[in-house]
Scaffold this active site. Structure first.
Site, PDB file in Angstrom:
ATOM      1  N   LYS A  36       0.828  -1.206   0.000  1.00  0.00           N
ATOM      2  CA  LYS A  36       0.000   0.000   0.000  1.00  0.00           C
ATOM      3  C   LYS A  36       0.859   1.250   0.000  1.00  0.00           C
ATOM      4  O   LYS A  36       0.505   2.265  -0.601  1.00  0.00           O
ATOM      5  CB  LYS A  36      -0.965  -0.005   1.189  1.00  0.00           C
ATOM      6  CG  LYS A  36      -2.059  -1.040   1.004  1.00  0.00           C
ATOM      7  CD  LYS A  36      -3.237  -0.839   1.924  1.00  0.00           C
ATOM      8  CE  LYS A  36      -4.330  -1.832   1.568  1.00  0.00           C
ATOM      9  NZ  LYS A  36      -5.277  -2.074   2.632  1.00  0.00           N
ATOM     10  N   LYS A  75      -3.342 -11.825  -6.888  1.00  0.00           N
ATOM     11  CA  LYS A  75      -4.677 -12.141  -6.350  1.00  0.00           C
ATOM     12  C   LYS A  75      -5.732 -11.227  -6.952  1.00  0.00           C
ATOM     13  O   LYS A  75      -5.438 -10.084  -7.329  1.00  0.00           O
ATOM     14  CB  LYS A  75      -4.681 -12.042  -4.819  1.00  0.00           C
ATOM     15  CG  LYS A  75      -4.694 -10.638  -4.276  1.00  0.00           C
ATOM     16  CD  LYS A  75      -5.122 -10.579  -2.815  1.00  0.00           C
ATOM     17  CE  LYS A  75      -5.255  -9.099  -2.468  1.00  0.00           C
ATOM     18  NZ  LYS A  75      -5.721  -8.758  -1.180  1.00  0.00           N
ATOM     19  N   LYS A 101     -10.087  -5.894  -5.387  1.00  0.00           N
ATOM     20  CA  LYS A 101     -11.084  -4.846  -5.639  1.00  0.00           C
ATOM     21  C   LYS A 101     -10.475  -3.693  -6.418  1.00  0.00           C
ATOM     22  O   LYS A 101     -11.143  -3.018  -7.183  1.00  0.00           O
ATOM     23  CB  LYS A 101     -11.554  -4.221  -4.317  1.00  0.00           C
ATOM     24  CG  LYS A 101     -12.228  -5.122  -3.367  1.00  0.00           C
ATOM     25  CD  LYS A 101     -12.462  -4.391  -2.036  1.00  0.00           C
ATOM     26  CE  LYS A 101     -12.797  -5.398  -0.949  1.00  0.00           C
ATOM     27  NZ  LYS A 101     -12.835  -4.888   0.398  1.00  0.00           N
TER      28      LYS A 101
END
Ligand code: TYM
Length: 332
Positions: free
Chosen positions: A114, A196, A199
């Site tokens: 992040k 993966k 979203k």
């Protein structure tokens, strides 16, 4: 009678949930509700580490409650609540921050990821995120935490923090275990099956959203990246695309990889992709229908979370007080 084991888990209220969230988490939760004493929260505080539109966040919170129920969680059997409505989470989080080292937080892969993606908003909430998550779990004396593979490291740090606290102050927190399903724990992107399904993926074709229409779902599966062998065979290393599709199909149909290989022996990728897409549609559409009914009944949803909030507040009060007392705060 032996009391039931305790489960706690949560999903961030960010909207746009993917098939990965469903197969890695929600789907397992619904299978645990009879056997365990389950607490499922809407993680709204965790979403604030990224700038959110306030109205959207409120909307997403309510819609996640509707989705939990549409997916099959019975509000009578499970405690469904909103994280920010139970102040003990934030209160314990402050205390545990003082028992967590900068070094261990900086090793969290999700934080490192992040930090690379949001260099313009590298706030300390992003850094302390796992401590709030540890507080969520430890406050309930959870035995098991059903999550996808990507959350395993956060469970490890939770255990480390709990053990550290216990070794200083004596037995206080139960040491929880991650419950990572055998299959479906890491659903990969349809366009990039080496990462993966997320979203936040920019390529819409890479992720299946729980709100996608049947046509769109079928289209996304038809366009899924595979290899040139045209043989339905599980080989994660060399055939990540087809293996991911097999896992999706296997979790939904409750079939092993061997069974799927046999079932699709001699069947080409085109037909297999279509069958997987149809299986996903078959699972998601009834859920969408229930969701659409529930989302139009905000009062019903409110009654559900208010009841859950109350239970969660009662459940967490004693342990927080014990922690306060142990570290030396005046409690009575
Ligand atoms: P979140 O909201 O990112 O994801 C919710 C759940 O979905 C799982 N998941 C996946 N599983 C399989 N394949 C995928 N591609 C995939 N993508 C996501 C995640 O592993 C997770 O189980 N920090 C947590 C929320 C949280 C929490 C907690 C969880 C806050 N406090 C306490 C458990 C206990 C999160 O961001 O999950």
């Amino acid at each position: 009678m032996e009391s039931k084991k305790i489960i706690l888990s949560g999903i961030q209220a960010t909207g746009n949930l993917t098939l990965g969230n469903y197969l890695g988490a929600l789907n397992n939760w619904t299978q645990m509700q009879d056997k365990y004493d389950c607490y499922y929260m809407i993680a709204d505080l965790h979403t604030l580490t990224v700038r959110r539109n306030p109205e959207e966040l409120r909307k997403n919170t309510l819609s996640l409650i509707a989705l939990y129920i549409a997916a099959g969680l019975d509000p009578k059997k499970n405690t469904i609540f909103i994280q920010s409505h139970v102040p003990a989470h934030s209160q314990l989080s402050w205390i545990l921050n003082c028992y967590t080292y900068m070094g261990e937080l900086s090793r969290m892969t999700q934080y490192k990821d992040k930090a690379t993606k949001h260099p313009d908003n590298l706030n300390s909430g992003l850094f302390n995120y796992p401590v709030l998550m540890a507080s969520d779990i430890l406050l309930y004396n959870a035995d098991l935490v059903p999550v996808g593979e990507d959350q395993r490291q956060h469970l490890e740090i939770t255990r480390d923090i709990a053990e550290r606290f216990n070794s200083i102050y004596g037995e206080t927190f139960k040491i929880p275990k991650a419950y990572v399903g055998k299959d479906g724990a890491r659903i990969m992107g349809l366009q990039d099956p080496t990462s993966k399904m997320s979203k936040s993926a920019e390529n819409e074709l890479d992720k299946v959203l729980l709100t996608d229409t049947p046509e769109l779902i079928i289209k996304k599966f038809k366009k899924a990246i595979t290899d040139s062998e045209n043989k339905v065979k599980y080989d994660k290393e060399n055939k990540p695309g087809i293996s991911n599709l097999m896992v999706i199909y296997g979790v939904i149909k409750n079939k092993s990889m061997d069974e799927i290989e046999k079932e699709f022996d001699g069947v080409g990728y085109g037909d297999f992709k279509k069958t997987v897409g149809e299986a996903v549609v078959e699972r998601l559409i009834p859920m969408q229908e229930r969701y659409n009914e529930l989302i139009n009944e905000p009062e019903k949803l409110k009654a559900i979370y208010q009841q859950g909030d109350k239970r969660a507040i009662v459940k967490t009060a004693d342990l927080l007080k014990e922690v306060y007392r142990k570290v030396g705060l005046v409690v009575d």
